[in-house]
Design a protein around this motif. Structure first.
Motif, PDB file in Angstrom:
ATOM      1  N   ALA A  15     -32.491  26.800  25.871  1.00 59.79           N
ATOM      2  CA  ALA A  15     -33.167  28.096  25.846  1.00 59.79           C
ATOM      3  C   ALA A  15     -34.661  27.942  25.602  1.00 59.79           C
ATOM      4  N   ASP A  16     -35.448  28.792  26.251  1.00 61.63           N
ATOM      5  CA  ASP A  16     -36.889  28.818  26.006  1.00 61.63           C
ATOM      6  C   ASP A  16     -37.184  29.386  24.621  1.00 61.63           C
ATOM      7  N   GLY A  17     -38.363  29.030  24.097  1.00 61.92           N
ATOM      8  CA  GLY A  17     -38.802  29.538  22.811  1.00 61.92           C
ATOM      9  C   GLY A  17     -38.795  28.460  21.746  1.00 61.92           C
TER      10      GLY A  17
ATOM     11  N   GLY B 297     -39.950  26.575  29.886  1.00 58.72           N
ATOM     12  CA  GLY B 297     -39.727  26.370  31.304  1.00 58.72           C
ATOM     13  C   GLY B 297     -39.386  24.943  31.672  1.00 58.72           C
ATOM     14  N   ALA B 298     -39.516  24.678  32.967  1.00 54.18           N
ATOM     15  CA  ALA B 298     -39.206  23.349  33.486  1.00 54.18           C
ATOM     16  C   ALA B 298     -40.305  22.362  33.129  1.00 54.18           C
TER      17      ALA B 298
ATOM     18  N   GLY C 247     -47.342  14.803  29.664  1.00 54.67           N
ATOM     19  CA  GLY C 247     -47.584  16.034  30.395  1.00 54.67           C
ATOM     20  C   GLY C 247     -46.969  17.263  29.752  1.00 54.67           C
ATOM     21  N   ILE C 248     -46.532  17.138  28.492  1.00 55.16           N
ATOM     22  CA  ILE C 248     -45.913  18.261  27.783  1.00 55.16           C
ATOM     23  C   ILE C 248     -46.960  19.099  27.078  1.00 55.16           C
ATOM     24  N   LEU C 249     -47.991  18.479  26.537  1.00 56.17           N
ATOM     25  CA  LEU C 249     -49.136  19.178  25.959  1.00 56.17           C
ATOM     26  C   LEU C 249     -50.351  18.946  26.834  1.00 56.17           C
TER      27      LEU C 249
ATOM     28  N   GLY D 270     -42.244  22.184  29.376  1.00 57.41           N
ATOM     29  CA  GLY D 270     -41.038  21.384  29.240  1.00 57.41           C
ATOM     30  C   GLY D 270     -40.395  21.598  27.889  1.00 57.41           C
ATOM     31  N   THR D 271     -39.879  20.517  27.304  1.00 59.09           N
ATOM     32  CA  THR D 271     -39.067  20.631  26.084  1.00 59.09           C
ATOM     33  C   THR D 271     -39.444  19.541  25.087  1.00 59.09           C
TER      34      THR D 271
END
Length: 339
Positions: free
Chosen positions: A14-16, A46-47, A236-238, A82-83
């Protein structure tokens, strides 16, 4: 294979921003229907790539947990592409006890992989990471330090791998972490390690050794915090610019790097962390602890190198690793080198 009994109280997809637990049922004398609750945070937007950030694999190593708790408190979903999965205390029972291995089953989590869903609690934790969390991740950062028994120069590490492309990915992520030292690390006991589990699945894997002595310092926690941010930017996440400084590159070319005590006693070191020693130099003396009038046992360097790790307590036992050497390969890792 049986399903793992661990249930997350957060939705891993889940997002958030979510904070919760990996809940492991654990029936014991004090609680017939009790559970081990391993704290976890998931920050998703998101993705995009997935980073699995872990500390407390051993319960007496603190830089990772401190830095990861701070990240979990402050990281916002809108800052992420991403996550990010944060587990500050992989071996939560060991962390609460301040011990290397779990007091529940006396098992070292970092020698328990791939684990088993019907094994001891530590084996179940390893199995959950092996079959649920690691497959989700693109990049894995696992924090270590020397715990109560070792002290290290603060370094990030990658391993020599058979897959050249994967090895290059791991080395690039290690260099992005940008600890004061960056090591091509040799393991003397790799069987069952989380490192090997992640690397066997093809993941980009970075580990650290950030001090030790069973405590953390402002310097080592600062290295951990900077390293997390750098790695997330690298992945590439931040977004943003990495904070990069010169890092000395070390390698461990053979088992001669490792020095062991063949007797017990009171240890006196003749070299300090970061000092260069030559082959046959005296690294340490081990004085007898039960009588006087006898000379100490001398531990000599088996190679030229830099002292990167040393035994921390003043007493040693036969078989203890008392010193680790490494060889410097370059001294100028800068931002330009990483672009």
């Amino acid at each position: 294979m049986r399903d793992n009994p661990i249930t997350p109280t957060v939705d891993l997809d889940a997002d958030g921003v979510q904070h919760g637990f990996l809940r492991l049922p654990y029936s014991r004398n004090e609680s017939a229907w009790g559970s081990i609750q391993i704290p976890v945070s998931v920050i998703k937007n998101g993705a995009g790539p997935c980073a699995l950030l872990t500390g407390g694999n051993h319960g007496d190593e603190y830089e990772g947990p401190i830095a990861l708790l701070g990240l979990a408190q402050t990281l916002r979903a809108e800052d992420v592409t991403g996550t990010v999965i944060i587990v500050p205390f992989m071996n939560h029972p060991a962390f609460l006890a301040g011990t290397r291995v779990s007091p529940v089953d006396d098992v070292n989590l970092n020698r328990a992989f791939p684990g088993a869903p019907d094994g001891t609690p530590t084996a179940k934790i390893a199995d959950y990471f092996q079959r649920t969390l690691l497959p989700m991740a693109d990049i894995v950062l696992d924090f270590h330090s020397g715990g109560k028994t070792l002290n290290f120069l603060p370094f990030a590490a990658s391993h020599i791998l058979d897959d050249a492309e994967q090895m290059a990915r791991c080395r690039a992520a290690r260099d992005a972490f940008n600890a004061p030292f960056s090591v091509e690390m040799r393991e003397i006991d790799g069987l069952g390690m989380y490192d090997d589990a992640a690397e066997t699945l093809g993941k980009t894997f970075v580990t650290t050794e950030l001090g030790g002595g069973g405590t953390a310092t402002p310097e080592t926690v600062g290295i951990a915090r900077k390293g997390i941010r750098n790695v997330l930017i690298h992945a590439g996440i931040l977004q943003g610019d990495m904070d990069l400084s010169p890092s000395r590159i070390l390698t461990q070319p053979s088992d001669d790097c490792f020095h062991f005590a063949d007797t017990g006693g009171l240890i006196e070191f003749n070299a300090t962390l970061g000092e260069t020693v030559s082959k046959h130099d005296d690294i340490a003396h081990i004085w007898p602890a039960h009588y006087t009038g006898h000379p100490p046992r001398t531990i000599k360097a088996q190679m030229d190198g830099i002292l990167t790790a040393r035994h921390h307590p003043g007493l040693v036992l036969p078989g203890d690793c008392i010193a680790v050497l490494a060889i410097e390969t370059t001294t100028d890792l800068t931002k330009e080198d990483q672009c």
